[in-house]
Scaffold this active site. Sequence first.
Site, PDB file in Angstrom:
ATOM      1  N   LYS A  57      49.551  28.243  50.430  1.00  0.00           N
ATOM      2  CA  LYS A  57      50.554  27.517  50.508  1.00  0.00           C
ATOM      3  C   LYS A  57      51.513  27.553  49.116  1.00  0.00           C
ATOM      4  CE  LYS A  57      48.332  24.638  53.940  1.00  0.00           C
ATOM      5  NZ  LYS A  57      47.523  23.616  54.269  1.00  0.00           N
ATOM      6  N   GLN A 101      45.142  18.430  51.400  1.00  0.00           N
ATOM      7  CA  GLN A 101      44.386  19.355  52.103  1.00  0.00           C
ATOM      8  C   GLN A 101      43.333  18.843  53.047  1.00  0.00           C
ATOM      9  OE1 GLN A 101      45.244  22.826  52.507  1.00  0.00           O
ATOM     10  NE2 GLN A 101      43.757  22.624  54.133  1.00  0.00           N
ATOM     11  N   ASP A 124      53.952  17.237  55.900  1.00  0.00           N
ATOM     12  CA  ASP A 124      52.883  17.801  56.438  1.00  0.00           C
ATOM     13  C   ASP A 124      52.696  17.066  57.822  1.00  0.00           C
ATOM     14  OD1 ASP A 124      50.699  19.630  57.068  1.00  0.00           O
ATOM     15  OD2 ASP A 124      49.180  18.401  56.027  1.00  0.00           O
TER      16      ASP A 124
END
Lengths: 296, 296
Positions: A57, A101, A124
């Site tokens: 990322k 994450q 996200d």
Amino acid sequence: MNQTTAKLMDGTAVAARLYEQTAIRAAELRETTGVEACLATVLVGDDPSSATYVRMKQNRCRKAGIASRSIVLPASTTTAELVQAIRELSDDPAVHGILVQHPVPAHIDERAAFEAIDPAKDVDGVTMHSFAAMAFGLPGFQSCTPGGIIRLLDEYDVNLAGQHAVVLGRSPILGKPVGMLLLERNATVTYCHSRTKGLPELVAQADVLVAAVGKPDFVQGEWLKPGAVVVDAGYHEGGRGDVDQEAAARVASLLTPVPGGVGPMTIALLLAQTVDAAVALSGPGVRHAAEDTRVQ
Amino acid sequence: MNQTTAKLMDGTAVAARLYEQTAIRAAELRETTGVEACLATVLVGDDPSSATYVRMKQNRCRKAGIASRSIVLPASTTTAELVQAIRELSDDPAVHGILVQHPVPAHIDERAAFEAIDPAKDVDGVTMHSFAAMAFGLPGFQSCTPGGIIRLLDEYDVNLAGQHAVVLGRSPILGKPVGMLLLERNATVTYCHSRTKGLPELVAQADVLVAAVGKPDFVQGEWLKPGAVVVDAGYHEGGRGDVDQEAAARVASLLTPVPGGVGPMTIALLLAQTVDAAVALSGPGVRHAAEDTRVQ
């Protein structure tokens, strides 16, 4: 039996166009306002594949002209410490997007960590706010894999209205939100899961199938309706998906390959939404990507 | 054709037991802490049936020993004024639950009004936070009609796990949340709506049907699977529901009558959740109703 080979939905190519557009928007933002879009990644513990995902990322950010900030915390981090670290990022005006994450170590309350993300920086799409926004068709960020799936379907001109979409899986960041996004597009939506009875018969009704079960080759080719649109959100060792790809390719009309289907769209949408967040947090003047329903 | 007459799910009786339990908990709270549970109702405009609903809720509060506060605003109220009034209730420590009577006049942004409710006081379950909590199985308040439906099904020992539940309707306070609650109970859930194709065939698969379409006698008896559990969330002039009740009674195993089925449960759950909120906001010492999955 329909022997036609399914057309593959090329997530790599669609993602590449989205990256290009995102890089242009990031540059426009920098030029017009001096603001550099910035994604903060938060990694807890030393799981090697999580570390790899975070690195991927960050690399993608660099290529798109998006700054990234990396927070790495030890596996022993408590929920309170993680929440505190995320709150600081939520309050930091130089940070526009926050990615925690997944998964965090088992002793951490992942939901508490997610809810420490300011919804305006939830690029996200993991907060409760973002989920409800997706479900109610309100402005907000999409969970990246579900949002990436919808963009891919749009690119291949799949008209979802009135179609029966069957979603296998009900996780808070994949199955549940993708079903809500499909419902917002006027599909009839069925959620199936581990407790579902008569799964093959339900899958056989799917005009559009989204498989997100986390089991390699779980969906059999003979379950599928001939001509179905098949989205395989799984990824397993050896490049297997949740769908028996070889068999599905003989029955489906459109199929996302593994790899190169859904996967690339996820990070591409993360970056696009990071620029969206930076634009929204930095005032007007740059077009918001969410105004477009498809990648140009 | 199965000629057995369906057992009727007596919402009036189940609601009466829930009121009784709620009144006991409100009294316990008052005796142990001196706190009087209080529901604030907000009514905008002069729609007579909305005014009636608000009055019914206030009467029920009085009977259960719950204080109520009534805010009535003119039809000309702006969104900003309404949001301000609701925020004041959110900040008022003497108020534990807030109900904004739906619908508000068309010029008002109802979502903005709902989001001004502190989630800790959202006893009607209308905020984005409450929706996501229902969807994710997290602590929070349930939308009252969906939550009332689940309690009624529990009372009649309907085991939802693995059953195919078909929901007709997708509104943010009825169809969408009831589907999420059914999914949390491990049902396979299909959302149908005005754009759905082949509705009778989908309804025919329902082990559990929830009709929330807002059209009188919409669901035909011949659509139903023999032995299905049929929940009719509609209410129309002349005591009609969304389901052809006479026909359904000949096919279903369990059926909510109209009136006297789903309707009474809605206000009963509103009051139960008001006491839940008062308990949670007033510190420990009194058992939280949400700890029970069913009415005692």
